[in-house]
Design an enzyme around this catalytic site. Sequence first.
Site, PDB file in Angstrom:
ATOM      1  N   ASN A   1       0.800  -1.236   0.000  1.00 62.18           N
ATOM      2  CA  ASN A   1       0.000   0.000   0.000  1.00 62.18           C
ATOM      3  C   ASN A   1       0.825   1.275   0.000  1.00 62.18           C
ATOM      4  OD1 ASN A   1      -2.654  -1.260   0.006  1.00 62.18           O
ATOM      5  ND2 ASN A   1      -2.109  -1.980   2.038  1.00 62.18           N
TER       6      ASN A   1
ATOM      7  N   GLU B   1      14.998  -0.114   9.652  1.00 64.74           N
ATOM      8  CA  GLU B   1      13.536  -0.182   9.498  1.00 64.74           C
ATOM      9  C   GLU B   1      12.962   1.228   9.622  1.00 64.74           C
ATOM     10  OE1 GLU B   1      11.827  -2.637  12.539  1.00 64.74           O
ATOM     11  OE2 GLU B   1       9.753  -2.234  11.919  1.00 64.74           O
TER      12      GLU B   1
ATOM     13  N   TYR C   1       0.368  10.043   6.452  1.00 66.95           N
ATOM     14  CA  TYR C   1       1.544   9.660   5.668  1.00 66.95           C
ATOM     15  C   TYR C   1       2.171  10.801   4.866  1.00 66.95           C
ATOM     16  CZ  TYR C   1      -0.103   5.028   6.942  1.00 66.95           C
ATOM     17  OH  TYR C   1      -0.506   3.922   7.652  1.00 66.95           O
TER      18      TYR C   1
HETATM   19  O1  CA2 Z   1       3.952   4.207   9.297  1.00 63.34           O
HETATM   20  C1  CA2 Z   1       4.331   3.421   8.427  1.00 63.34           C
HETATM   21  O2  CA2 Z   1       5.205   3.681   7.614  1.00 63.34           O
HETATM   22  C2  CA2 Z   1       3.633   2.052   8.305  1.00 63.34           C
HETATM   23  O3  CA2 Z   1       4.639   1.088   8.012  1.00 63.34           O
HETATM   24  C3  CA2 Z   1       2.661   2.183   7.148  1.00 63.34           C
HETATM   25  C4  CA2 Z   1       1.775   0.953   6.943  1.00 63.34           C
HETATM   26  C5  CA2 Z   1       1.144   0.510   8.256  1.00 63.34           C
HETATM   27  O4  CA2 Z   1       0.459  -0.735   8.056  1.00 63.34           O
HETATM   28  C6  CA2 Z   1       2.168   0.349   9.368  1.00 63.34           C
HETATM   29  O5  CA2 Z   1       1.490  -0.011  10.549  1.00 63.34           O
HETATM   30  C7  CA2 Z   1       2.927   1.632   9.586  1.00 63.34           C
HETATM   31  C8  CA2 Z   1       0.664   1.246   5.952  1.00 63.34           C
HETATM   32  C9  CA2 Z   1       1.103   1.796   4.647  1.00 63.34           C
HETATM   33  C10 CA2 Z   1      -0.101   2.260   3.903  1.00 63.34           C
HETATM   34  O6  CA2 Z   1       0.272   3.413   3.175  1.00 63.34           O
HETATM   35  C11 CA2 Z   1      -0.703   4.207   2.672  1.00 63.34           C
HETATM   36  C12 CA2 Z   1      -0.306   5.430   2.198  1.00 63.34           C
HETATM   37  C13 CA2 Z   1      -1.248   6.286   1.700  1.00 63.34           C
HETATM   38  C14 CA2 Z   1      -2.578   5.922   1.651  1.00 63.34           C
HETATM   39  C15 CA2 Z   1      -2.981   4.700   2.125  1.00 63.34           C
HETATM   40  C16 CA2 Z   1      -2.033   3.825   2.631  1.00 63.34           C
END
Ligand code: CA2
Length: 144
Positions: free
Chosen positions: A11, A98, A23
């Site tokens: 994602n 990480e 994000y």
């Molecule tokens: O905070 C982070 O970088 C995460 O690794 C992001 C993951 C999440 O499952 C982790 O718990 C924390 C999710 C990535 C999803 O990225 C998106 C970006 C924009 C819109 C929707 C999803």
Amino acid sequence: MKTVCLLNGPNLNLLGQRQPEIYGRETLADVEADCAKLASELGLNLRALQSNHEGVLVDAIQAARQDAAGIVINPAAYSHTSVAILDALNAFDGPVIEVHISNIHRRESFRHHSHVSARADAVIAGLGTEGYRAALRRMAQLLA
Ligand code: CA2
């Protein structure tokens, strides 16, 4: 020139398109381009890959054993579930950093534990997309 592998999990291809309050507004293409520029300033070569598939990430980590000196990885949701990614990283000899864009410890409890952290030489969370660049700077120190 040493190669650093930048891996992003499921994602994260949606970065900058949804949930900017969590994000940020940078797209994945922006992040990868900025990291490639910074890597070259640091005397490193960057190889970036994003995948929504656990096995593709495992294959990329295994491939890194052949030609990469270090790995910067945001395993995204697989952080919290994937022993396969942890096992692959445990078979990699170089430094692993990480990155989480958000502060996973301030979010739902299922995000608080990361399997990958047991292998990581450093963990960055909550710096936004700046975390990737911080990871690269630290990686350059570790590889010097
Ligand atoms: O905070 C982070 O970088 C995460 O690794 C992001 C993951 C999440 O499952 C982790 O718990 C924390 C999710 C990535 C999803 O990225 C998106 C970006 C924009 C819109 C929707 C999803």
